[in-house]
Scaffold this active site. Structure first.
Site, PDB file in Angstrom:
ATOM      1  N   LYS A   1      62.074  85.068 -68.694  1.00  0.00           N
ATOM      2  CA  LYS A   1      60.805  85.005 -67.950  1.00  0.00           C
ATOM      3  C   LYS A   1      60.433  86.401 -67.471  1.00  0.00           C
ATOM      4  CE  LYS A   1      60.858  83.787 -63.457  1.00  0.00           C
ATOM      5  NZ  LYS A   1      60.223  84.720 -62.521  1.00  0.00           N
ATOM      6  N   ASN A   2      61.398  87.107 -66.877  1.00  0.00           N
ATOM      7  CA  ASN A   2      61.060  88.369 -66.211  1.00  0.00           C
ATOM      8  C   ASN A   2      60.899  89.541 -67.164  1.00  0.00           C
ATOM      9  OD1 ASN A   2      60.980  86.942 -63.888  1.00  0.00           O
ATOM     10  ND2 ASN A   2      62.944  87.671 -63.085  1.00  0.00           N
TER      11      ASN A   2
ATOM     12  N   CYS B   1      55.917  84.685 -50.317  1.00  0.00           N
ATOM     13  CA  CYS B   1      56.887  83.983 -51.165  1.00  0.00           C
ATOM     14  C   CYS B   1      58.005  83.451 -50.258  1.00  0.00           C
ATOM     15  CB  CYS B   1      57.423  84.999 -52.175  1.00  0.00           C
ATOM     16  SG  CYS B   1      58.540  84.282 -53.334  1.00  0.00           S
TER      17      CYS B   1
ATOM     18  N   ARG C   1      57.399  90.609 -49.523  1.00  0.00           N
ATOM     19  CA  ARG C   1      57.318  91.180 -50.876  1.00  0.00           C
ATOM     20  C   ARG C   1      56.137  92.148 -50.964  1.00  0.00           C
ATOM     21  NH1 ARG C   1      58.825  86.891 -55.275  1.00  0.00           N
ATOM     22  NH2 ARG C   1      59.621  88.742 -56.320  1.00  0.00           N
TER      23      ARG C   1
ATOM     24  N   ASP D   1      68.819  87.009 -58.023  1.00  0.00           N
ATOM     25  CA  ASP D   1      68.320  85.736 -58.582  1.00  0.00           C
ATOM     26  C   ASP D   1      69.441  84.748 -58.873  1.00  0.00           C
ATOM     27  OD1 ASP D   1      65.640  87.253 -60.547  1.00  0.00           O
ATOM     28  OD2 ASP D   1      65.879  86.857 -58.411  1.00  0.00           O
TER      29      ASP D   1
ATOM     30  N   ARG E   1      58.712  76.672 -62.832  1.00  0.00           N
ATOM     31  CA  ARG E   1      58.110  78.009 -62.951  1.00  0.00           C
ATOM     32  C   ARG E   1      58.985  78.914 -63.812  1.00  0.00           C
ATOM     33  NH1 ARG E   1      56.879  81.071 -57.722  1.00  0.00           N
ATOM     34  NH2 ARG E   1      56.499  82.561 -59.378  1.00  0.00           N
TER      35      ARG E   1
HETATM   36  C1  EPZ Z   1      61.483  91.075 -59.558  1.00  0.00           C
HETATM   37  O1  EPZ Z   1      60.642  90.842 -58.454  1.00  0.00           O
HETATM   38  C2  EPZ Z   1      61.780  89.715 -60.160  1.00  0.00           C
HETATM   39  N1  EPZ Z   1      60.545  89.083 -60.591  1.00  0.00           N
HETATM   40  C3  EPZ Z   1      62.464  88.834 -59.113  1.00  0.00           C
HETATM   41  O2  EPZ Z   1      62.793  87.592 -59.741  1.00  0.00           O
HETATM   42  C4  EPZ Z   1      63.749  89.524 -58.668  1.00  0.00           C
HETATM   43  O3  EPZ Z   1      64.356  88.759 -57.648  1.00  0.00           O
HETATM   44  C5  EPZ Z   1      63.425  90.931 -58.146  1.00  0.00           C
HETATM   45  O4  EPZ Z   1      62.715  91.675 -59.146  1.00  0.00           O
HETATM   46  C6  EPZ Z   1      64.675  91.707 -57.781  1.00  0.00           C
HETATM   47  O5  EPZ Z   1      65.509  91.816 -58.912  1.00  0.00           O
HETATM   48  C7  EPZ Z   1      60.005  89.466 -61.770  1.00  0.00           C
HETATM   49  O6  EPZ Z   1      60.507  90.338 -62.453  1.00  0.00           O
HETATM   50  C8  EPZ Z   1      58.749  88.759 -62.185  1.00  0.00           C
HETATM   51  P1  EPZ Z   1      61.207  94.099 -56.351  1.00  0.00           P
HETATM   52  P2  EPZ Z   1      59.900  92.083 -57.735  1.00  0.00           P
HETATM   53  O7  EPZ Z   1      59.884  94.752 -56.318  1.00  0.00           O
HETATM   54  O8  EPZ Z   1      59.632  93.151 -58.718  1.00  0.00           O
HETATM   55  C9  EPZ Z   1      61.115  95.804 -51.965  1.00  0.00           C
HETATM   56  C10 EPZ Z   1      62.833  85.267 -59.997  1.00  0.00           C
HETATM   57  O9  EPZ Z   1      63.459  84.422 -59.343  1.00  0.00           O
HETATM   58  N2  EPZ Z   1      59.815  96.379 -52.369  1.00  0.00           N
HETATM   59  O10 EPZ Z   1      62.256  94.633 -57.255  1.00  0.00           O
HETATM   60  O11 EPZ Z   1      58.766  91.547 -56.967  1.00  0.00           O
HETATM   61  C11 EPZ Z   1      61.085  94.290 -51.869  1.00  0.00           C
HETATM   62  O12 EPZ Z   1      60.669  93.878 -50.580  1.00  0.00           O
HETATM   63  C12 EPZ Z   1      62.149  86.400 -59.267  1.00  0.00           C
HETATM   64  O13 EPZ Z   1      62.747  85.286 -61.244  1.00  0.00           O
HETATM   65  C13 EPZ Z   1      59.171  97.272 -51.509  1.00  0.00           C
HETATM   66  O14 EPZ Z   1      59.651  97.596 -50.437  1.00  0.00           O
HETATM   67  O15 EPZ Z   1      61.015  92.585 -56.723  1.00  0.00           O
HETATM   68  C14 EPZ Z   1      62.525  93.916 -52.142  1.00  0.00           C
HETATM   69  O16 EPZ Z   1      63.287  94.009 -50.956  1.00  0.00           O
HETATM   70  C15 EPZ Z   1      62.215  86.251 -57.760  1.00  0.00           C
HETATM   71  N3  EPZ Z   1      57.962  97.788 -51.893  1.00  0.00           N
HETATM   72  C16 EPZ Z   1      63.006  94.983 -53.119  1.00  0.00           C
HETATM   73  O17 EPZ Z   1      62.079  96.067 -52.992  1.00  0.00           O
HETATM   74  C17 EPZ Z   1      57.385  97.475 -53.094  1.00  0.00           C
HETATM   75  O18 EPZ Z   1      56.290  97.993 -53.403  1.00  0.00           O
HETATM   76  C18 EPZ Z   1      63.047  94.533 -54.562  1.00  0.00           C
HETATM   77  O19 EPZ Z   1      61.779  94.022 -54.867  1.00  0.00           O
HETATM   78  C19 EPZ Z   1      58.068  96.575 -53.944  1.00  0.00           C
HETATM   79  C20 EPZ Z   1      59.279  96.039 -53.568  1.00  0.00           C
END
Ligand code: EPZ
Length: 447
Positions: free
Chosen positions: A22-23, A123, A128, A321, A413
């Site tokens: 998916k990701n 979420c 996020r 995850d 999802r």
């Molecule tokens: C991706 O989400 C995945 N989703 C998530 O999988 C996964 O849990 C996550 O990466 C972490 O591995 C997809 O790829 C579609 P992040 P993403 O931006 O990119 C902080 C699932 O279950 N952050 O890597 O949204 C944030 O708060 C989903 O399949 C900022 O501070 O996650 C978090 O603490 C859930 N500023 C950390 O970074 C930003 O601009 C990681 O978030 C962006 C993120």
């Protein structure tokens, strides 16, 4: 809305195939906005999130269709083609359903020079933000403003920049994807420091390079991109889903089963194999596939399950995850165990639901603390987010008696036909339309 009725106690046995990731699929589908010509994607799983992103792309003037592709993982291929580049609004109604829709922002700015994208909804796994995405796109020369819950951006021609993607909890996966995509068409050279190393980002880079992008360093924390004038038609096979693979492995272990999984990319699961083996599970590599590299593995009975602490961190650390699923598994290991999440410290909505099954599990800050080994008994459960739902299914499979799990749309999802896959392995699990009459009652005291 659907629910699952799960009758626990059946060890899973047999063979199951892991679906496409998916990701990896979601950002790669978004990248099609930048390609002059047809994009053909094999191995894209049939998921609600893929349907949502297809709808977002269609509102952005893209033609998205699926055609049969026998012999591929999903037996179909997704075909995407630009139809109308004047449409640049990704509406709240669609984006709120799936955060990853934010991945259209970089491609729109790079290819069309303008974008109006709703801020992704909140979420259930915690805060996020997208500040790192926006800061990086501004560094590439986009003029961005936030208005009425939308990001509004314009850019004549993005230009290369040196961008640091380090956030308070490591890098950002979709932030790295957004900026990697935008940089492929920016003028000049871009360096992304503290970039995400997740396999899904590497697969995106492979896709972009196959379309003519110039990217070095994929899989490392420093990506170097030299902008090109355009991207060409491309066919790509999506990597298999490491999170689904690990979820199925944990389902085999929690039920004391013996399962063959194929279409697994074991190199993406190092931290998971380490944890499973430390906890006493027996994992064995059976065969090696080649293109794309994949293996068939057997996950079978090992020694009695032992508690093993994990801390969820960015790749190659233990995936956030999978921390909910690991917590469910550790309820079966006699002894005390802690599961910490350093990526999403609030990702613990599964904990009170696991306690309803009789597990001794509680939250302490960014940790779940488990005193495993107590018997689990079926109960009424409520899914809250994608991976928490999977944790509840695993625990219900190991519980004595019947559980009812509601709000299964969360599971749909991100897992392709998980109920059918588990049932084919012998799980006593059925999907039903939600009906308040369907419930689990405790043994009633004698009158
Ligand atoms: C991706 O989400 C995945 N989703 C998530 O999988 C996964 O849990 C996550 O990466 C972490 O591995 C997809 O790829 C579609 P992040 P993403 O931006 O990119 C902080 C699932 O279950 N952050 O890597 O949204 C944030 O708060 C989903 O399949 C900022 O501070 O996650 C978090 O603490 C859930 N500023 C950390 O970074 C930003 O601009 C990681 O978030 C962006 C993120």
């Amino acid at each position: 809305m659907d629910l699952f009725i799960v009758r626990g106690g059946s060890p899973l046995r047999g063979r199951v195939s892991v679906s496409g990731s998916k990701n990896a699929s979601l950002p790669i589908m978004a990248a099609s906005i930048m390609v002059d010509g047809e994009v053909t994607l094999e191995g894209v799983p049939h998921l609600a999130d893929v349907t949502t992103l297809s709808q977002v792309l269609q509102t952005l003037g893209m033609k998205v269709s699926r055609r049969p592709s026998p012999g591929t993982d999903s037996q179909s291929a997704v075909e995407i083609l630009i139809d109308d580049e004047t449409r640049c609004v990704a509406s709240y109604e669609l984006v709120r359903r799936m955060r990853a829709s934010i991945c259209v922002l970089g491609p729109l700015l790079a290819k069309r020079g303008r974008a109006v994208v709703s801020l992704p909804g909140g979420c259930n796994i915690g805060d996020r933000p997208i500040d790192l995405h926006l800061r990086g796109l501004a560094a590439l020369g986009a003029e961005l403003r936030l208005e009425r819950g939308y990001v509004i951006g314009v850019a004549k021609r993005l230009r290369g920049a040196d961008i640091d993607l380090a956030g308070p909890r490591g890098s950002t996966v979709t932030g790295t994807a957004n900026l990697l995509m935008a940089a492929t068409l920016a003028k000049g050279r871009t360096v992304l420091r503290h970039a995400s190393c997740e396999p899904e980002v590497v697969d995106l880079a492979r896709f972009l390079c196959a379309a003519g992008a110039k990217i070095d360093g994929a899989g490392t924390a420093t990506l170097e991109i030299t902008g090109v004038e355009g991207l060409e038609p491309v066919r790509h096979h999506i990597i298999s889903d490491r999170i689904e693979a690990a979820t199925l492995m944990m389902a085999a272990v929690i039920t004391g089963g013996d399962v063959l999984l194929d279409n697994v990319i074991t190199e993406h699961l190092g931290s998971v194999f380490e944890a499973l083996q430390a906890a006493g599970a027996n994992t064995e590599r059976i065969t090696e596939g080649s293109d794309p590299p994949r293996q068939e593995i057997r996950i079978g009975p090992g020694s009695p399950l032992r508690p093993f602490d994990v801390a969820a961190n960015p790749y190659p650390g233990f995936p956030t995850d999978l921390q909910a699923q690991w917590t469910a598994l550790m309820t079966r290991a006699v002894g005390r165990c802690r599961v910490r999440d350093d990526v999403f410290p609030d990702r613990f909505l599964h904990v009170p639901e696991l306690a309803r099954l009789g597990a001794n599990v509680s939250r302490s800050g960014s940790c779940a603390v488990i005193h495993g080994g107590l018997p689990l008994r079926g109960a009424n459960l409520m899914a809250s987010d994608l991976r928490a739902s999977a944790a509840l299914v695993l625990a219900a499979l190991a519980a004595e008696g019947e559980s009812v799990i509601r709000r299964i749309y969360h599971l749909d999802r991100g897992y392709e036909r998980l109920d059918a896959k588990l049932a084919a392995l012998g799980a006593d699990l059925e999907r039903r339309t939600d009906d308040s009459e369907i419930t689990v009652l405790p043994p009633l005291p004698a009158a």
